[in-house]
Design a protein around this motif. Structure first.
Motif, mmCIF file in Angstrom:
data_model
loop_
_atom_site.group_PDB
_atom_site.id
_atom_site.type_symbol
_atom_site.label_atom_id
_atom_site.label_comp_id
_atom_site.label_asym_id
_atom_site.label_seq_id
_atom_site.Cartn_x
_atom_site.Cartn_y
_atom_site.Cartn_z
ATOM 1 N N GLY A 26 33.571 25.902 88.022
ATOM 2 C CA GLY A 26 33.617 24.468 87.744
ATOM 3 C C GLY A 26 32.910 24.038 86.490
ATOM 4 O O GLY A 26 33.208 22.981 85.938
ATOM 5 N N ASP A 27 31.980 24.809 85.999
ATOM 6 C CA ASP A 27 31.307 24.427 84.749
ATOM 7 C C ASP A 27 31.877 25.272 83.612
ATOM 8 O O ASP A 27 32.824 26.019 83.796
ATOM 9 N N GLY A 119 36.187 32.248 85.912
ATOM 10 C CA GLY A 119 37.366 32.960 85.465
ATOM 11 C C GLY A 119 38.124 32.186 84.423
ATOM 12 O O GLY A 119 37.583 31.288 83.769
ATOM 13 N N THR A 121 42.454 30.945 83.540
ATOM 14 C CA THR A 121 43.816 30.929 84.044
ATOM 15 C C THR A 121 44.767 30.619 82.904
ATOM 16 O O THR A 121 44.586 29.620 82.206
HETATM 17 P P1 ADP Z 1 37.226 26.359 79.912
HETATM 18 O O1 ADP Z 1 38.268 25.514 79.273
HETATM 19 O O2 ADP Z 1 35.827 25.915 79.729
HETATM 20 O O3 ADP Z 1 37.434 27.824 79.691
HETATM 21 P P2 ADP Z 1 38.678 26.504 82.355
HETATM 22 O O4 ADP Z 1 39.568 25.322 82.509
HETATM 23 O O5 ADP Z 1 39.298 27.779 81.919
HETATM 24 O O6 ADP Z 1 37.419 26.109 81.486
HETATM 25 O O7 ADP Z 1 37.978 26.767 83.738
HETATM 26 C C1 ADP Z 1 37.321 25.732 84.434
HETATM 27 C C2 ADP Z 1 36.419 26.353 85.470
HETATM 28 O O8 ADP Z 1 37.196 27.069 86.417
HETATM 29 C C3 ADP Z 1 35.426 27.356 84.890
HETATM 30 O O9 ADP Z 1 34.234 27.279 85.645
HETATM 31 C C4 ADP Z 1 36.081 28.673 85.119
HETATM 32 O O10 ADP Z 1 35.131 29.707 85.245
HETATM 33 C C5 ADP Z 1 36.847 28.416 86.411
HETATM 34 N N1 ADP Z 1 38.074 29.214 86.507
HETATM 35 C C6 ADP Z 1 39.188 29.140 85.760
HETATM 36 N N2 ADP Z 1 40.128 30.002 86.151
HETATM 37 C C7 ADP Z 1 39.589 30.677 87.176
HETATM 38 C C8 ADP Z 1 40.027 31.736 88.011
HETATM 39 N N3 ADP Z 1 41.247 32.279 87.881
HETATM 40 N N4 ADP Z 1 39.194 32.185 88.973
HETATM 41 C C9 ADP Z 1 37.961 31.669 89.117
HETATM 42 N N5 ADP Z 1 37.485 30.664 88.384
HETATM 43 C C10 ADP Z 1 38.263 30.175 87.423
#
Ligand code: ADP
Ligand code: MG
Length: 322
Positions: A26-27, A119, A121
């Motif tokens: 989430g962060d 993570g 995505t």
């Molecule tokens: P950023 O733009 O900062 O990279 P993201 O939108 O990719 O942020 O991700 C938002 C949050 O969700 C982050 O805390 C990230 O670690 C988490 N996150 C994103 N994709 C996944 C995933 N597939 N599994 C676990 N956590 C995820």
């Protein structure tokens, strides 16, 4: 569905909860606390459709294997797995697939006490990368480098079934339907030896998890420890199914080079034999003493089988860029 709700729905609250996790999903990034006197052990593994699994492989199995192969690396280091991050590349958002993936990932991470803390995505051809982080007492990670002449060589569990399953899938060997079903399960659902790895810390002189075939992986230890090994292949732990394949004219080579076993191969001093037997009994994980570490000779691994020197016909373990 937007990327954010996808993350909320499928990637949040996966696995165990640790008080040492200060910030999770989430962060912008996760924050974890490493207890004093302990070290962080980190590994990453990627699975790509068409290379590590097929279009037919279920989301449930993909999630299981992704976590299992990562957990196996922690096991090989003698580390306690704690946290994971997941980079998920998917072609499209399919709720059924994501649901199955996410609940399977939750089961295996819960079972091994791992928390998913972050993570990424993205859209693209199905590719999954998991990074795993674990803890080990300072100085107690089991490396590949400290085997010494006189040590015993061991493997855990049974060796060769996943390789035999792969050979059958590739049409290189023929198995009965029921045998294939049994072996496929062993290929698809590896059991990482995390508890054994933890017990080996401070006891084994070197350890590796068998992903590329027991010979290729023991060769890594021999090279990195600058030793040789004498292996008694009659001691290699094989399943009844594999023995049956041998009795019908099959070769030991698949068990030696097939890989995907995710068992541990390790060396330990002779005075640890009783200790190791006790550990095997307590964990209900068989361990087999298959050889000895020697001073370096010209050959890294010297093998004997049925009273004669043995050489492999089909080359060493799987290599992605060979
Ligand atoms: P950023 O733009 O900062 O990279 P993201 O939108 O990719 O942020 O991700 C938002 C949050 O969700 C982050 O805390 C990230 O670690 C988490 N996150 C994103 N994709 C996944 C995933 N597939 N599994 C676990 N956590 C995820
Ligand atoms: Mg991101």
């Amino acid at each position: 569905m937007a990327e954010f709700s996808l993350i909320e729905r499928y990637c949040q609250d996966i696995g165990s909860t640790h008080s040492s996790t200060k910030i999770g999903v989430g962060d912008d990034a996760a924050v974890v606390q490493v207890p004093s006197g302990q070290e962080l052990v980190i590994s990453v593994d990627t699975m790509v459709e068409g290379v590590h699994f097929t279009r037919q492989t279920s989301a449930e199995l993909i999630a299981h294997k992704l976590a299992a192969v990562n957990l196996s690396d922690m096991a090989a280091m003698g580390a306690r797995p704690m946290w994971a991050t997941l980079a998920l590349t998917i072609a499209s958002i399919e709720d059924n697939w994501l649901n199955a993936f996410s609940s399977s990932l939750d089961s295996i991470t819960c079972a091994y006490g791992v928390q998913l803390i972050g993570g990424d995505t993205t859209r693209g051809p199905l590719t999954l990368t998991m990074q795993i982080m674990g803890l080990v007492k300072e100085g107690y990670a089991i490396t590949r480098t400290k085997s010494s002449p006189g040590d015993d060589v061991y493997v855990s569990g049974l060796i060769g079934d996943p390789g035999l399953a792969l050979a059958a899938i590739d049409g290189k060997v023929t198995l009965s339907k029921s045998d294939l079903k049994l072996l496929r399960e062993r290929l698809d659902r590896p059991t990482p030896q995390v508890e054994l790895g933890l017990r080996l810390s401070g006891l084994a002189t070197a350890c590796i998890d068998i992903s590329d075939g027991v010979l290729a992986d023991l060769t890594h230890i021999a090279k990195m420890s600058a030793v040789g090994m004498q292996l008694d292949l009659d001691k290699l732990p094989l399943s009844a199914t594999y023995r049956n394949y041998l009795d019908n004219g099959g070769s030991l080579d698949i068990a030696l080079t097939g890989g995907d076993d995710y068992q541990l191969a390790f060396s330990a001093p002779v005075h640890q034999r009783d200790n190791l037997n006790t550990i095997a009994d307590q964990l209900n994980v068989p361990i087999s003493r298959i050889g000895k570490v020697t001073a370096p000779t010209g050959v890294l691994l010297e093998m004997r089988y049925l009273g004669k020197p043995y050489t492999v016909e089909s080359g060493a373990g799987y290599q992605h860029f060979s």
